[in-house]
Enzyme design. Structure first.
Site, PDB file in Angstrom:
ATOM      1  N   CYS A  22      33.419  31.980  35.080  1.00  0.00           N
ATOM      2  CA  CYS A  22      34.751  31.441  34.801  1.00  0.00           C
ATOM      3  C   CYS A  22      34.885  29.952  35.078  1.00  0.00           C
ATOM      4  CB  CYS A  22      35.802  32.221  35.588  1.00  0.00           C
ATOM      5  SG  CYS A  22      36.017  33.909  35.006  1.00  0.00           S
ATOM      6  N   HIS A  39      42.528  26.399  40.276  1.00  0.00           N
ATOM      7  CA  HIS A  39      42.037  27.614  39.617  1.00  0.00           C
ATOM      8  C   HIS A  39      43.058  28.734  39.822  1.00  0.00           C
ATOM      9  CE1 HIS A  39      39.072  30.287  37.910  1.00  0.00           C
ATOM     10  NE2 HIS A  39      39.112  31.068  38.977  1.00  0.00           N
ATOM     11  N   HIS A  58      44.625  34.613  33.249  1.00  0.00           N
ATOM     12  CA  HIS A  58      43.299  34.026  33.441  1.00  0.00           C
ATOM     13  C   HIS A  58      42.494  34.207  32.165  1.00  0.00           C
ATOM     14  CE1 HIS A  58      39.614  32.676  34.916  1.00  0.00           C
ATOM     15  NE2 HIS A  58      39.401  33.502  35.940  1.00  0.00           N
TER      16      HIS A  58
END
Length: 414
Positions: free
Chosen positions: A165, A298, A336
């Site tokens: 990610c 994040h 996400h």
């Protein structure tokens, strides 16, 4: 807005952003993305793509059907939705950069990141009667890049990365390196992801799905929500941009990467890799911690990773005599998007630099007391001058990327 002089660290090739493109749960295009983010709108909702009845959560960030129908007029057909979204984002970014209007021939490369690649194509063949998928393109991740050369002329390297990610930031870093080494004049740097049953099942197994919305840095956060989308930054050297009469939107001041190799699914509690990546950005850009106006975190909303990230940010940017780092996460609004997240959030960073607006933590209700050393931006966001943004990403396995972006002028507020 008038263009301003591009300032880059001495002795380094100046890398500028000249175009942005996006497809997200907010809709088609970077303007839809910015409108949602600036308005603090939560774009996640009930999953309609597949059955979630056996899961504890039934929400994710899907691209709206209205946006999907418009894709037909922008990009050719393809079995992979992620491939189509990446091509649409590339077309938007190239058009905004004026690359379709330039004379001459620029050497152009593609550097894209993903987590699942074309694997979600397999979902279309999974039925109650069993697996009926035809062909093997679901097992060929490089097919994700099929359509980009059909919408933007590409005559340089075409690179697909899959480093977890954090991969969006890695793709941008690879594109910048190719420009610095003279391999390309223009780098199309992107990330793309399609919502999949596999990802939903994986995060269910990890007990990491939020039942309602993701609440990054909230004391009551319960987990993340997966999402899909694609985003692209067009990078060039400042010299190449000026020579063709282009207009820089932002400057890529520095990028950093690290890996803690601590655990497959848990980040190292001290956040050492994140601290290292941030330190690399500050050192290479010649910037002090107090010069960072906004940290685009994040911030997935999981209990473990948000705490680690908060400690790392304070360790790298905080301390006695310094103001608290200004921090917010977009994942409470967008979910996400995994392989797309790093680039999608970099697109928002570019727009925030132009607009003088710091997006808020839209779903924040009760800030985690452990984040007291952070200036968590309230849900409505904050009007403030924004000259430098640090955008962070990390993922399972410990990979970390950090992008440091600076204002350059030349973009209309979206």
């Amino acid at each position: 807005m008038m263009a301003t002089a591009v300032e880059c660290p001495p002795g380094r090739v100046g890398i500028v952003v000249t175009g942005v493109g996006a497809v997200s749960p907010a809709g088609l295009g970077h303007r839809a993305l910015w409108d949602a983010v600036r308005g603090g709108r939560v774009t996640t909702g009930p999953v309609t793509r597949f059955d979630t009845s056996r899961h504890p959560s039934h929400r994710a960030g899907e691209i709206p059907r209205s946006a999907l129908s418009r894709l037909d007029s922008i990009v050719p057909p393809h079995r992979s939705l992620a491939a189509r979204c990446l091509a649409a984002a590339a077309a938007e970014a190239a058009h905004g950069a004026g690359l379709t209007r330039t004379g001459g021939r620029a050497r152009t490369g593609v550097f894209a990141g993903t987590v699942m690649g074309t694997r979600p194509v397999l979902d279309h063949g999974i039925t109650s009667a069993g697996l009926t998928a035809e062909g093997t393109d679901w097992a060929e991740p490089a097919r994700l890049l099929d359509l980009v050369p059909e919408v933007v002329p590409v005559d340089g390297p075409v690179v697909l990365l899959a480093s977890g990610c954090s991969v969006g930031g890695d793709a941008v870093a690879c594109g910048a390196a190719a420009i610095s080494e003279g391999e390309v004049d223009v780098a199309i740097c992107g990330g793309a992801e399609e919502l999949s049953q596999e990802v939903f099942a994986m995060f269910t197994t990890l007990r990491a799905l939020a039942p309602d919305v993701a609440r990054p840095f909230d004391g009551d956060r319960l987990g993340m929500q997966p999402a899909e989308g694609a985003a692209v930054l067009i990078l060039e050297s400042a010299e190449h941009c000026a020579a063709r009469g282009g207009l820089p939107l932002a400057v890529l001041l520095a990028h950093g990467a690290a890996a803690d190799a601590y655990h497959l699914t848990r980040p190292r509690p001290t956040g050492d890799a994140l601290v290292e990546a941030i330190g690399t950005c500050l050192r290479d850009a010649g910037r002090a911690p107090e010069e960072i106006d906004w940290v685009c975190a994040h911030g997935t909303g999981t209990p473990a990773s948000d705490g680690v990230e908060a400690r790392a940010i304070v360790s790298a940017l905080g301390g006695p005599g310094r103001r608290r780092p200004t921090v917010s996460s977009l994942k409470g609004m967008l979910g996400h998007t995994q392989g797309a997240a790093g680039v999608l959030e970099a697109v928002v960073a570019v727009l925030a630099l132009a607009a003088g607006h710091i997006p808020g933590n839209a779903t924040l209700r009760r800030p985690d007391p452990a984040c007291a050393d952070l200036d968590l931006v309230p849900p409505q966001g904050r009007e403030a001058p924004v000259a430098t943004v640090l955008s962070l990403a990390f993922g399972l396995g410990g990979g970390v990327s950090a992008l440091l972006l600076g204002a350059a002028g030349g973009v209309d507020e979206a």
